[in-house]
Every structure is written in structure tokens, then in C-alpha cells.
Design a protein around this motif. Structure first.
Motif, PDB file in Angstrom:
ATOM      1  N   TYR A 132      50.406  57.405  76.906  1.00 31.54           N
ATOM      2  CA  TYR A 132      51.184  58.493  76.976  1.00 31.54           C
ATOM      3  C   TYR A 132      52.068  58.274  75.941  1.00 31.54           C
TER       4      TYR A 132
ATOM      5  N   ASN B 235      53.888  64.415  73.919  1.00 31.03           N
ATOM      6  CA  ASN B 235      53.349  64.839  75.202  1.00 31.03           C
ATOM      7  C   ASN B 235      51.579  64.824  75.047  1.00 31.03           C
TER       8      ASN B 235
ATOM      9  N   THR C  68      48.547  62.238  76.269  1.00 32.37           N
ATOM     10  CA  THR C  68      47.661  61.431  76.952  1.00 32.37           C
ATOM     11  C   THR C  68      46.284  60.891  76.291  1.00 32.37           C
TER      12      THR C  68
ATOM     13  N   THR D  91      45.223  59.450  86.587  1.00 30.65           N
ATOM     14  CA  THR D  91      46.296  60.375  85.992  1.00 30.65           C
ATOM     15  C   THR D  91      47.591  59.802  85.506  1.00 30.65           C
TER      16      THR D  91
ATOM     17  N   TYR E  38      51.240  59.968  84.511  1.00 26.95           N
ATOM     18  CA  TYR E  38      52.431  60.925  84.414  1.00 26.95           C
ATOM     19  C   TYR E  38      53.574  60.629  83.170  1.00 26.95           C
TER      20      TYR E  38
ATOM     21  N   ASN F  68      56.505  60.196  83.382  1.00 26.93           N
ATOM     22  CA  ASN F  68      57.623  59.195  83.818  1.00 26.93           C
ATOM     23  C   ASN F  68      57.140  57.784  84.093  1.00 26.93           C
TER      24      ASN F  68
ATOM     25  N   THR G 135      54.375  56.891  85.771  1.00 22.47           N
ATOM     26  CA  THR G 135      53.407  56.595  87.186  1.00 22.47           C
ATOM     27  C   THR G 135      52.082  57.115  86.926  1.00 22.47           C
TER      28      THR G 135
END
Length: 249
Positions: free
Chosen positions: A82, A87, A89, A100, A102, A104, A106
């Protein structure tokens, strides 16, 4: 933690305490930035559940995150990356379609299987192109097959006032517990358990022993219960096994 609201404490601090505090800060070096860590949630995952690999103590001013399977940073092991500025991925060869990533850092893995058991490595890249990485671990436990129960002479109590209930299972490395009307059973003067816990013997059968019986098997991550066998007494009685477990159906 933010300071509490309200007026400040105006009590004077004794001078000797101030000297002690000054001496402490003179020789004390503040700790370095907390190290990047990975937390697996839940820590024990059963097959079919969803698992989060949480990134803690992530530094600021990052370019992005990258997750890999195993402990080595190799393109063939890339799950996803990411990039914060765009923004965006990007998935890699090790992405199964269930992961997935995220913003942050995770990583979510859905519907885990035993094949997902292993190590996962997070690589973070900073604006100065310095990197930091940490490895977390995931262990997925196989769901236990439902046990069955077998009863000796379940209908005729005229010949022998005794019953043996057997918990049938092919699972290994498990713990077996017995349930009466939703409450775990303890051995008493007339209730006996075999050494491996598979056989429950009631001898003699008393009125208070009537009720609905199940066995439940456990391993470190999951459990499963058998169907119900109802033991009936010859006379009406006041059943002492009336406290039900919260999950009793």
C-alpha cells in the motif's frame, strides 16, 4: 492519556522531592521509539474465521506498507503493498483473494484455513527510504468433528439400575467434558468417568441423575458438542441439574 479536566493541583512539592526528580532526569535517558509489533486477533483462530494482523507502534511519515508470507522479504512472497501518497494497493503472487490491506498497515485474512498457518512479515518504508520490518505468527486450528454418544441399554432399567454413556470421537489431543442439562458434570459417589473421559458411568441411577446428557470435546482452539441423550428416572423428581449454560439450546 490526556490530563483530567479541572483546576490544577496547587499543593507545593517539597524541595527534597524536586532535587530527587532532578537527579533522576539527569541520569535517565528517555526510551527510544517503541518497536514495531504485530498482534494476531484472535490469537487462536479456528478454520473459517477471519483474522487481523494488527500493526502497532507504526512510525509517522511513511511511504507505505508491504506484507509478505513467511519471514523473508521476497517478491514471490508478496501479499500486498500500500502506497500512502496515492492510496493505491497492489497485490502480489501470494495474494489468495482473501486478504485486505488497510491504510493503517493492518492485514485482514478472511476464512482462514490450516494452510494459512505460518509467519507473516510487515515491511514499512519511510520517507528517507529507511525500512523497518516485523514478523507475526498465525496458527489456524482445524474444526473438531461432532462427537456422538452411545448408551448401554438406554430404555430398560428393570434389570440393572446402571447406565454407561460413551463419547465416540476419532479426534486426538482433546479434552472431554460431560454436560447434564447445560451444566458441566462433576464426579460423585455414583457418577464415574473413565481415565480418558470418554465413558460416563452412573451406578446406581438416582432420581436426581435424570436429565439431558451431552459430551463436549475441546482442543486448544475449538470445541464441539454431541447430540443429546435424555436419561429418565422411574419416579418424578426434583432435578438438581437446572442451571443452564448461556449457550444451551
Amino acid at each position: 492519556m490526556e490530563p483530567p479536566s479541572g483546576p490544577a493541583n496547587r499543593r507545593r512539592v517539597p524541595w527534597n522531592r524536586l532535587l530527587l526528580a532532578a537527579s533522576f532526569f539527569t541520569f535517565w535517558t528517555p526510551p527510544t521509539t517503541a518497536q514495531l509489533t504485530i498482534e494476531t486477533v484472535p490469537p487462536l483462530a479456528a478454520e473459517g474465521s477471519d483474522v487481523l494482523l494488527l500493526a502497532h507502534n507504526v512510525t509517522e511519515n511513511l511511504l507505505g506498507y508491504t506484507w509478505y508470507t513467511g519471514e523473508r522479504v521476497e517478491n514471490s512472497r508478496l501479499i500486498a503493498s500500500y502506497r500512502i501518497a496515492t492510496n493505491v494497493t497492489t497485490t502480489g503472487p501470494a495474494h489468495s483473494g482473501r486478504e485486505t490491506l488497510y491504510p493503517n498497515g493492518t492485514l485482514l485474512i478472511q476464512h482462514v484455513t490450516q494452510k494459512d498457518t505460518g509467519s507473516y512479515t510487515l515491511l514499512i518504508t519511510k520517507h528517507d527510504l529507511q525500512t523497518e520490518r516485523q514478523t507475526g505468527h498465525l496458527h489456524v486450528y482445524r474444526l473438531l468433528q461432532q462427537p456422538s454418544i452411545q448408551v448401554s441399554d438406554p430404555m430398560d432399567r428393570d434389570k440393572e439400575n446402571k447406565v454407561v454413556i460413551t463419547c465416540n470421537t476419532n479426534e486426538t489431543d482433546i479434552t472431554i467434558k460431560w454436560i447434564c442439562n447445560g451444566q458441566y458434570i462433576k464426579t460423585t459417589k455414583n457418577i464415574f468417568l473413565s481415565e480418558d473421559g470418554k465413558k460416563l458411568t452412573i451406578d446406581p441411577i438416582k432420581e436426581e441423575n435424570a436429565g439431558k446428557y451431552q459430551c463436549e470435546i475441546f482442543n486448544i482452539g475449538t470445541s464441539n458438542k454431541s447430540g443429546i441423550f435424555e436419561l429418565k428416572a422411574k419416579k418424578s423428581f426434583r432435578n438438581i441439574c437446572v442451571q443452564k449454560r448461556p449457550d444451551w439450546n
